[in-house]
Write a protein that holds these residues in place. Structure first.
Motif, mmCIF file in Angstrom:
data_model
loop_
_atom_site.group_PDB
_atom_site.id
_atom_site.type_symbol
_atom_site.label_atom_id
_atom_site.label_comp_id
_atom_site.label_asym_id
_atom_site.label_seq_id
_atom_site.Cartn_x
_atom_site.Cartn_y
_atom_site.Cartn_z
ATOM 1 N N ASP B 53 0.836 -1.213 0.000
ATOM 2 C CA ASP B 53 0.000 0.000 0.000
ATOM 3 C C ASP B 53 0.860 1.249 0.000
ATOM 4 O O ASP B 53 0.615 2.200 -0.739
ATOM 5 N N LEU B 54 1.900 1.223 0.845
ATOM 6 C CA LEU B 54 2.744 2.409 0.937
ATOM 7 C C LEU B 54 3.462 2.656 -0.392
ATOM 8 O O LEU B 54 3.576 3.789 -0.865
ATOM 9 N N PHE B 55 3.917 1.567 -1.021
ATOM 10 C CA PHE B 55 4.644 1.735 -2.280
ATOM 11 C C PHE B 55 3.731 2.261 -3.377
ATOM 12 O O PHE B 55 4.192 2.891 -4.322
ATOM 13 N N GLN B 56 2.397 1.996 -3.290
ATOM 14 C CA GLN B 56 1.459 2.531 -4.269
ATOM 15 C C GLN B 56 1.172 4.005 -4.021
ATOM 16 O O GLN B 56 0.798 4.720 -4.939
ATOM 17 N N SER B 57 1.364 4.427 -2.781
ATOM 18 C CA SER B 57 0.882 5.762 -2.426
ATOM 19 C C SER B 57 1.931 6.834 -2.715
ATOM 20 O O SER B 57 3.130 6.586 -2.620
ATOM 21 N N PRO B 58 1.475 8.019 -3.119
ATOM 22 C CA PRO B 58 2.408 9.113 -3.407
ATOM 23 C C PRO B 58 3.144 9.605 -2.158
ATOM 24 O O PRO B 58 4.160 10.276 -2.272
ATOM 25 N N LYS B 59 2.623 9.246 -0.989
ATOM 26 C CA LYS B 59 3.254 9.689 0.254
ATOM 27 C C LYS B 59 4.674 9.146 0.396
ATOM 28 O O LYS B 59 5.527 9.772 1.019
ATOM 29 N N LEU B 60 4.886 7.934 -0.172
ATOM 30 C CA LEU B 60 6.190 7.292 -0.010
ATOM 31 C C LEU B 60 7.308 8.219 -0.446
ATOM 32 O O LEU B 60 8.312 8.393 0.248
ATOM 33 N N GLN B 61 7.085 8.842 -1.630
ATOM 34 C CA GLN B 61 8.115 9.736 -2.145
ATOM 35 C C GLN B 61 8.409 10.859 -1.182
ATOM 36 O O GLN B 61 9.569 11.213 -0.962
ATOM 37 N N ASN B 62 7.361 11.428 -0.600
ATOM 38 C CA ASN B 62 7.566 12.532 0.343
ATOM 39 C C ASN B 62 8.372 12.072 1.554
ATOM 40 O O ASN B 62 9.328 12.735 1.953
ATOM 41 N N HIS B 63 7.964 10.925 2.093
ATOM 42 C CA HIS B 63 8.661 10.415 3.270
ATOM 43 C C HIS B 63 10.123 10.128 2.964
ATOM 44 O O HIS B 63 11.028 10.568 3.672
ATOM 45 N N LEU B 64 10.318 9.364 1.867
ATOM 46 C CA LEU B 64 11.692 8.988 1.510
ATOM 47 C C LEU B 64 12.533 10.215 1.205
ATOM 48 O O LEU B 64 13.655 10.369 1.697
ATOM 49 N N GLY B 65 11.954 11.105 0.380
ATOM 50 C CA GLY B 65 12.701 12.306 -0.021
ATOM 51 C C GLY B 65 13.103 13.119 1.186
ATOM 52 O O GLY B 65 14.255 13.554 1.303
ATOM 53 N N ALA B 66 12.160 13.296 2.117
ATOM 54 C CA ALA B 66 12.461 14.106 3.295
ATOM 55 C C ALA B 66 13.600 13.488 4.098
ATOM 56 O O ALA B 66 14.572 14.162 4.433
#
Ligand SMILES: Nc1ncnc2c1ncn2[C@@H]1O[C@H](COP(=O)(O)OP(=O)(O)OP(=O)(O)O)[C@@H](O)[C@H]1O
Ligand SMILES: [Mg+2]
Lengths: 289, 261
Positions: B53-66
């Protein structure tokens, strides 16, 4: 005298590389531990001469060599090369230690070419000259190895090439073959003499091996400890190239006996700590600190 | 003698599989061992779903990037300052005597203890989090660099000077390469503490980031996500270590730890 005359017949005459050690004293250590490692030493070394410093451990041989290299400053007296006072380290006075000081992170070729690089010589020229010198010391084919992959004898060969590529007027060697096995040592001695015959330069060679001194030197300076001083000068009465006849003759044995007697003298051999006069603390040797 | 000849590659994999299996058994049976209980621990499969689910969600990029951005900035500043200061402190006594006293006092303070003060000192929470990662990485890098400089053979420096190296060139030509293995050790330890400190900082003051994600999952009782966050941190930390190790090998081909010098 004899020896020097017969030398000049073999090798090209040189006019540079005259060393004057003029009433030099050197103190080492600091504070209460400060002591005189070298007391009032005066020696003149002719251009192209091969001089051995012979003496027991701790008599100040490395100290004198370190001063000639420019890493130690005399507390009194003066050191001159061709009339100019010795101020600091310089490639014109090449230095070789008992254990190699090759840079482990550079290939053999880049180690040899290092001095040229410091002088701003271009890459192609550097590499060409390094290859020439590697050939001279018999290490063709090892140029891309790292020093750690070579044997002790090969490492010293690279070390010698790295110093000689700068065409020094003086070669300073501190027991350069002391850590090698007997056979390798003999080969290295012959190599050094061959190199020195072809490109004459002044050599100051520290050893405590009497045979080595008698085999290599034009003149031997015998030193004694506390305070370090030169107690005797021996001119080696043998021509060049040195033959087996000299090494097995009566005169050689006679000289060897004499040197042994000098070194055995209890006043000469004092047990001393084995430290290096080239100070580990950068601050001491480094006015910028 | 009687150990079966397992291919060397199989062993690490097997060990991982066994760990997951044990986890599966413990969590699916809701084991209660008295001291520790698996009653609320999510099962491996739930975690896989949550990860998906997390890998599908756009939030992952934000979390990882931050998180990656913070680690990168904190680590790079710490590396530059730690190596630079370490070289100077290792080589010059007056620098050592000037800088070491305050550093010695600051060193035992864990990076986590800096969090309250850094929140007060930095107007943006981003700044305070980067500062915490920086503090965490600085000391291992600094101390290992100093150690490396002290270990440089003085004869190497003497030889370099005799070969015509000028005083300042000694740093680049001799001291830095000679100290490099030790510096690399400092960098790897620093990278580890960097992640450790970052996650702690993010739990306290983050908006995005893996640490924040992990803590937020706990507060909203999404337990599977906690483990997804933890595993992400583990993989990121491991990845950055591998990266450093590779970089070290590429930059120091002459250096083989454990092999010939
Ligand atoms: N850094 C130092 N601090 C204090 N004393 C030193 C230092 N280095 C050398 N010494 C001492 O100075 C004296 C001369 O040392 P030096 O190294 O010149 O002797 P050496 O003749 O080369 O001896 P060896 O044959 O053992 O190499 C010795 O007594 C030694 O213990
Ligand atoms: Mg010595």
């Amino acid at each position: 005298m004899n020896a020097i005359l017969s030398l000049s017949e073999l090798a090209p005459e040189v006019s540079t590389g005259r060393l004057d050690i003029d009433r030099v004293s050197i103190e080492l250590g600091s504070g209460a531990d400060r002591f005189t490692a070298l007391a009032d030493v005066s020696v003149n070394i002719a251009p192209g001469e091969f001089v051995c410093l012979l003496g027991p451990s701790g008599c100040g041989k490395s100290t004198l060599l370190g001063a000639l290299a420019g890493h130690l400053t005399p507390s009194r007296g003066q050191l001159r090369l061709d009339g100019a006072p010795i101020g600091g380290p310089d490639p014109e006075r090449g230095l070789v230690f008992q254990h190699h000081t090759l840079f482990p992170w550079l290939s053999v070729r880049d180690n040899v070419a290092y001095g040229l690089r410091m002088r701003g010589v271009g890459r192609a020229e550097r590499h060409a000259q390094a290859m020439t010198w590697l050939k001279e010391v018999g290490l063709e084919g090892f140029e891309h190895h790292y020093p750690g992959a070579l044997s002790g004898g090969m490492q010293q060969r690279v070390e010698i090439a790295r110093v000689l590529i700068n065409q020094p007027r003086v070669l300073l060697m501190d027991e350069p073959f002391g850590a090698l096995d007997a056979l390798t040592r003999l080969k290295m001695q012959e190599l050094l003499l061959a190199l020195w015959t072809r490109r004459r330069m002044t050599v100051v060679f520290v050893t405590h091996d009497i045979d080595e001194a008698l085999f290599m030197a034009d003149r031997i300076l015998v030193m004694s400890a506390r305070p370090g001083r030169v107690i005797e000068e021996i001119v080696v009465p043998a021509g060049r190239p040195r033959t087996a006849e000299w090494l097995t003759g009566a005169s050689f044995i006679e000289h060897k006996r004499h040197c042994l007697a000098l070194l055995r003298d209890p006043a000469v051999t004092v047990p001393l700590a084995r430290l290096s006069p080239i100070n580990p603390a950068a601050d001491a040797a480094d006015p910028a600190a | 003698m009687s150990t079966p000849a397992l291919p060397t590659r199989a062993l690490p994999l097997l060990s991982l599989i066994v760990c997951v299996l044990l986890w599966h058994v413990a969590s699916s049976r809701h084991m209660n061992l008295g001291l520790v209980t698996f009653q609320n621990v999510p099962q491996p499969l739930e975690v896989v779903h949550a990860a998906w689910d997390l890998f599908q969600s756009p939030k992952l990029q934000n979390h990882l990037g931050a998180s990656l951005g913070r680690v990168a900035s904190g680590f790079l500043v710490a590396a530059a300052l730690g190596v630079g200061l370490g070289l100077a402190i290792g080589r010059f006594r007056w620098v050592r005597e000037t800088l070491m006293p305050p550093l010695e006092v600051a060193r035992p303070i864990p990076a986590v203890a800096w969090i309250p003060l850094s929140i007060l000192m930095f107007p943006s929470s981003e700044g305070s989090m980067i500062f915490i990662t920086f503090v965490g990485a600085l000391f291992p890098i600094l101390l290992n660099t100093i150690h490396g400089v002290h270990g440089v053979d003085p004869r190497l420096i003497a030889s370099a000077r005799s070969l015509g190296t000028r005083r300042w060139a000694i740093f680049a030509r001799v001291i830095l390469p000679a100290a490099a293995p030790s510096v690399l050790t400092g960098l790897s330890i620093g990278m580890g503490t960097c992640w450790f400190c970052l996650v702690t900082a993010e739990m306290i003051s983050g908006q995005y980031g893996i640490g924040y994600y992990t803590w937020e999952s706990y507060t909203v009782q999404n337990y599977a996500n906690i483990i997804v966050g933890m595993l992400l941190i583990g993989f990121l930390g491991m990845g950055s270590s591998v990266l450093l190790h590779r970089a070290g090998q590429a930059l120091m081909p002459w250096y083989r730890p454990g092999g010939r010098p």
